[in-house]
Write an enzyme that holds these catalytic residues in place. Structure first.
Site, short mmCIF file in Angstrom:
data_model
loop_
_atom_site.label_atom_id
_atom_site.label_comp_id
_atom_site.label_asym_id
_atom_site.label_seq_id
_atom_site.Cartn_x
_atom_site.Cartn_y
_atom_site.Cartn_z
N LEU A 104 0.88 -1.16 0.00
CA LEU A 104 0.00 0.00 0.00
C LEU A 104 0.91 1.21 0.00
CD1 LEU A 104 -2.78 -0.80 2.65
CD2 LEU A 104 -3.01 -0.81 0.17
N ASP A 105 0.59 2.22 -0.80
CA ASP A 105 1.52 3.35 -0.86
C ASP A 105 1.47 4.19 0.42
OD1 ASP A 105 -0.37 5.55 -1.08
OD2 ASP A 105 -0.69 5.02 -3.18
N PHE A 106 2.41 5.10 0.51
CA PHE A 106 2.64 5.90 1.71
C PHE A 106 1.37 6.61 2.19
CE2 PHE A 106 4.51 9.72 3.84
CZ PHE A 106 5.30 9.07 4.77
N THR A 108 -1.81 5.71 1.54
CA THR A 108 -2.99 4.84 1.57
C THR A 108 -3.05 4.08 2.89
OG1 THR A 108 -2.92 4.56 -0.83
CG2 THR A 108 -4.18 2.93 0.41
N ARG A 194 -5.33 4.75 -7.88
CA ARG A 194 -5.12 6.19 -8.15
C ARG A 194 -5.06 6.44 -9.66
NH1 ARG A 194 -3.79 8.87 -3.44
NH2 ARG A 194 -3.14 7.53 -1.72
#
Length: 237
Positions: A104-106, A108, A194
């Site tokens: 999961l990105d920073f 999220t 996204r």
């Protein structure tokens, strides 16, 4: 997890006695995070550092663990980060050396599984196994039926057309000019949700993964974690 001497860790992995492990270090036969180590005073963090002997990662014999974390925003889902940002491994304190299952990105939040079972990690992350991931997404603007249908059918991100997705509108707020939608996919392309929203002209304002398969984080506070049950593990694989 506290740091320990490298030779002690090698011995715990069953490679050699501690005295023999010291010889292996002095002979330049041990790598830590890809770097040959020859100093006997070297300490490592078993939960973060990768130790290799004969070009193979070594680790103590251990039980397999499967953990569900409700990831907060502001944490990376990598073992090492070049910018020294906080890692999800700072939140989950266990003796086993675990890794995030997927990413999961920073910015999220939400459901993230961590494990030390390599076969399990492969099964969950490989697209052919089609494990669904469900996201709650807040976007700028009022989304319309054509845009929803585009997301459902597949949109072009980079040089790739996304697979069909399940999409539904959760809420629209004309006063705030935002929409909340739920998207379920089984792929795991980098920043896919996204990019999918960008493809229909919608900027993501907030992104939260609520479920992996049938496992959700609704009963976990942000930043909290728990072990998966045997039934949940079986359901995923």
């Amino acid at each position: 997890m506290e740091e320990i001497r490298l030779q002690k860790y090698i011995a715990e992995c069953g490679i050699a006695s501690r005295r023999k492990a010291e010889e292996l270090i002095l002979e330049g036969k041990i790598r830590v995070n890809g770097i040959i180590i020859t100093e006997l005073g070297t300490k490592i963090n078993p939960s973060k550092d990768i130790v290799e002997y004969n070009n193979k990662v070594i680790e103590p014999e251990q039980r397999n663990v499967y953990i569900l974390l409700n990831k907060p925003i502001g944490y990376v889902t990598t073992v090492k980060d070049q910018f020294n940002r906080p890692s999800v491994l700072d939140l989950v304190k266990v003796k086993e050396r675990i890794v995030p299952v997927g990413r999961l990105d920073f910015y999220t939040s939400g459901a993230l599984i961590l494990s030390n079972d390599g076969d399990f990690v492969y099964k969950i992350t490989h697209p052919k196994h089609e494990v669904n991931k469900t996201y709650n997404v807040t976007v700028k603007g009022i989304i319309n039926d054509d845009e929803i249908e585009a997301l459902r059918s597949g949109v072009k991100i980079d040089d790739y057309i996304t697979k069909p997705a399940k999409v539904k509108i959760l809420k629209t707020d004309k006063d705030k000019n935002i929409s909340r939608i739920q998207i379920t996919i089984h792929e795991g392309k980098n920043r896919q949700i996204r990019k999918m929203c960008e493809a229909i002209g919608k900027k993501v304002l907030a992104l939260h993964r609520s479920k992996i398969g049938n496992i959700d984080v609704k009963d976990l506070k942000i930043g909290d974690w728990r072990y998966l049950t045997d039934a949940e593990i079986s359901d995923l694989i």
